[in-house]
Scaffold this active site. Structure first.
Site, PDB file in Angstrom:
ATOM      1  N   LYS A  80       0.991  -1.215  -0.153  1.00 18.78           N
ATOM      2  CA  LYS A  80      -0.090   0.085  -0.079  1.00 18.78           C
ATOM      3  C   LYS A  80       0.926   1.319   0.011  1.00 18.78           C
ATOM      4  O   LYS A  80       0.278   2.176  -0.292  1.00 18.78           O
ATOM      5  CB  LYS A  80      -0.933   0.094   1.160  1.00 18.78           C
ATOM      6  CG  LYS A  80      -2.117  -0.856   1.018  1.00 18.78           C
ATOM      7  CD  LYS A  80      -3.095  -0.794   2.217  1.00 18.78           C
ATOM      8  CE  LYS A  80      -4.322  -2.024   1.891  1.00 18.78           C
ATOM      9  NZ  LYS A  80      -5.090  -1.763   3.122  1.00 18.78           N
ATOM     10  N   ALA A 141      -2.082   1.951  16.691  1.00 16.22           N
ATOM     11  CA  ALA A 141      -1.358   3.111  15.833  1.00 16.22           C
ATOM     12  C   ALA A 141      -0.494   2.515  14.939  1.00 16.22           C
ATOM     13  O   ALA A 141       0.404   3.038  14.649  1.00 16.22           O
ATOM     14  CB  ALA A 141      -0.801   3.844  16.904  1.00 16.22           C
TER      15      ALA A 141
HETATM   16  P1  ATR Z   1      -1.841  -2.637  10.180  1.00 17.90           P
HETATM   17  O1  ATR Z   1      -1.503  -2.196   8.948  1.00 17.90           O
HETATM   18  O2  ATR Z   1      -3.165  -3.694  10.205  1.00 17.90           O
HETATM   19  O3  ATR Z   1      -2.339  -1.435  11.103  1.00 17.90           O
HETATM   20  P2  ATR Z   1       0.653  -2.597  11.692  1.00 17.90           P
HETATM   21  O4  ATR Z   1       0.700  -1.377  11.035  1.00 17.90           O
HETATM   22  O5  ATR Z   1       1.435  -3.805  11.821  1.00 17.90           O
HETATM   23  O6  ATR Z   1      -0.903  -3.331  11.126  1.00 17.90           O
HETATM   24  O7  ATR Z   1      -0.173  -2.268  13.254  1.00 17.90           O
HETATM   25  C1  ATR Z   1      -0.537  -3.223  14.072  1.00 17.90           C
HETATM   26  C2  ATR Z   1      -1.298  -2.490  15.512  1.00 17.90           C
HETATM   27  O8  ATR Z   1      -1.393  -3.478  16.213  1.00 17.90           O
HETATM   28  C3  ATR Z   1      -0.039  -1.748  15.960  1.00 17.90           C
HETATM   29  O9  ATR Z   1      -0.670  -0.557  16.842  1.00 17.90           O
HETATM   30  C4  ATR Z   1       0.642  -2.612  17.060  1.00 17.90           C
HETATM   31  O10 ATR Z   1       1.065  -1.979  18.330  1.00 17.90           O
HETATM   32  P3  ATR Z   1       2.536  -1.294  18.240  1.00 17.90           P
HETATM   33  O11 ATR Z   1       2.697  -0.128  17.511  1.00 17.90           O
HETATM   34  O12 ATR Z   1       2.857  -1.253  20.066  1.00 17.90           O
HETATM   35  O13 ATR Z   1       3.416  -2.408  17.718  1.00 17.90           O
HETATM   36  C5  ATR Z   1      -0.734  -3.340  17.505  1.00 17.90           C
HETATM   37  N1  ATR Z   1      -0.454  -4.610  18.150  1.00 17.90           N
HETATM   38  C6  ATR Z   1      -0.087  -5.785  17.604  1.00 17.90           C
HETATM   39  N2  ATR Z   1       0.055  -6.946  18.309  1.00 17.90           N
HETATM   40  C7  ATR Z   1      -0.274  -6.300  19.523  1.00 17.90           C
HETATM   41  C8  ATR Z   1      -0.233  -6.844  20.909  1.00 17.90           C
HETATM   42  N3  ATR Z   1      -0.208  -8.183  21.191  1.00 17.90           N
HETATM   43  N4  ATR Z   1      -0.869  -6.154  22.081  1.00 17.90           N
HETATM   44  C9  ATR Z   1      -1.062  -4.922  21.870  1.00 17.90           C
HETATM   45  N5  ATR Z   1      -0.993  -4.291  20.725  1.00 17.90           N
HETATM   46  C10 ATR Z   1      -0.502  -4.895  19.456  1.00 17.90           C
END
Ligand code: ATR
Length: 298
Positions: A80, A141
């Site tokens: 993207k 985020a």
């Molecule tokens: P997408 O494109 O789907 O938004 P991404 O950019 O990888 O995917 O974002 C994943 C989100 O899920 C982030 O907010 C991530 O938190 P961090 O920024 O701290 O990494 C959150 N996330 C993923 N696994 C998590 C977990 N086990 N607990 C809390 N937050 C999680």
């Protein structure tokens, strides 16, 4: 290499007057053909939607698609952002969100759009909720959250809290989107600080990947009482149909919606851009039933 060489198994010999499709990796399990082929069939248009598995050389794939007359494309994970340099122009909202999910053919190349953001807004409106003057709590985020934050301000939300495990990412989105709109109504928070959100009624939007696929994992804020403030909750995830987050929202008395309608409307909006048509709500409902049958009857 012909663009059809990238088509996944089962689509290599599809015959139609016109082709649209999607680039991604992985792409085998995409639901988008259900949306677009149902629309074309219902409208009597001889057009088929092809999933293209792009593992490298995105530039060459886009050029092949254009040279071979592909009318339009969706772009999904992980391309993207990477797609942007290969487009002749990018819609301002897609630029601000920093992600393109739809390419529309022009005389000089493809133009990039983002239909995820208006797709989610349409899904929210279709459930009878308003964003204008709303107060929103976002969990997460990442890339999807950036589009959601943009959407909230675009449609006039009054205040938006972004809670994230990694505070810096929430702050980066808040800074960028506040600046884009010349406001300061997005407030970033670390997940430890969720209690600083004042008592009120909010639209909760779950944008983390917690709960994806197998429904495992605790919601980012694992405190039942917190969800009492939710008038309603939207999860961008649609599979499973009920994530731990949506379960909590319902238990605490809020209305809960998953991400399947967002998927539906981002697809419909892309189809409208490609084919210069307006899809009726009646047809949107038919497509939605097809989607539900495909995802949840397995
Ligand atoms: P997408 O494109 O789907 O938004 P991404 O950019 O990888 O995917 O974002 C994943 C989100 O899920 C982030 O907010 C991530 O938190 P961090 O920024 O701290 O990494 C959150 N996330 C993923 N696994 C998590 C977990 N086990 N607990 C809390 N937050 C999680």
């Amino acid at each position: 290499m012909s663009i059809m060489d990238y088509a996944i198994e089962g689509y290599k010999n599809v015959q139609a007057k016109q082709y649209i499709g999607i680039f991604g990796n992985p792409i085998k399990h995409t639901l988008s053909p259900v949306i677009h082929d149902t629309l074309s069939k219902s409208l009597g248009v001889d057009e088929r939607y092809i999933p293209f598995h792009i593992t490298d050389n995105l530039k060459a794939a886009v050029e092949s698609a254009y040279d071979e007359g592909i009318l339009g494309l969706n772009i999904t994970v992980p391309y993207k952002q990477e797609i942007m340099p290969y487009l002749v122009d990018i819609d301002p909202a897609a630029k601000a969100i920093g992600a393109v999910n739809t390419l529309v053919r022009t005389d000089v190349g493809y133009m990039g759009y983002n239909t995820d953001m208006p797709g989610l807004a349409k899904a929210i409106f279709s459930e009878g909720m308003e964003l204008k003057d709303s107060k929103v709590v976002m969990l997460g985020a990442g890339g999807a959250a950036r589009a959601v934050a943009y959407m909230c301000l675009y449609y006039g939300a009054k205040r938006v809290y972004i809670i994230n495990r990694t505070f810096e990412k929430a702050k980066s989105i808040a800074d960028d989107i506040n600046m884009e709109f010349g406001k300061d109504c997005i407030i970033p928070l670390s997940s430890r600080d969720y209690k600083s959100i004042p008592e009120d009624r909010y639209i909760f939007i779950q944008c983390t990947s917690v709960g994806l696929h197998n429904g495992d994992g605790l919601p980012l804020v694992d405190d039942r009482g917190f969800y009492q403030m939710a008038e309603c909750g939207v999860d961008l995830i649609y599979n499973p149909a009920k994530t731990p987050f949506l379960q909590l929202i319902e238990e605490m008395g809020g209305k809960a919606f998953n991400g399947l309608k967002m998927l539906l409307y981002q697809g419909i909006m892309a189809y409208e851009l490609w084919n210069q048509v307006e899809i009726s709500e009646e047809l949107a409902n038919i497509v939605y039933s097809e989607l539900k049958n495909t995802v949840y009857s397995k």
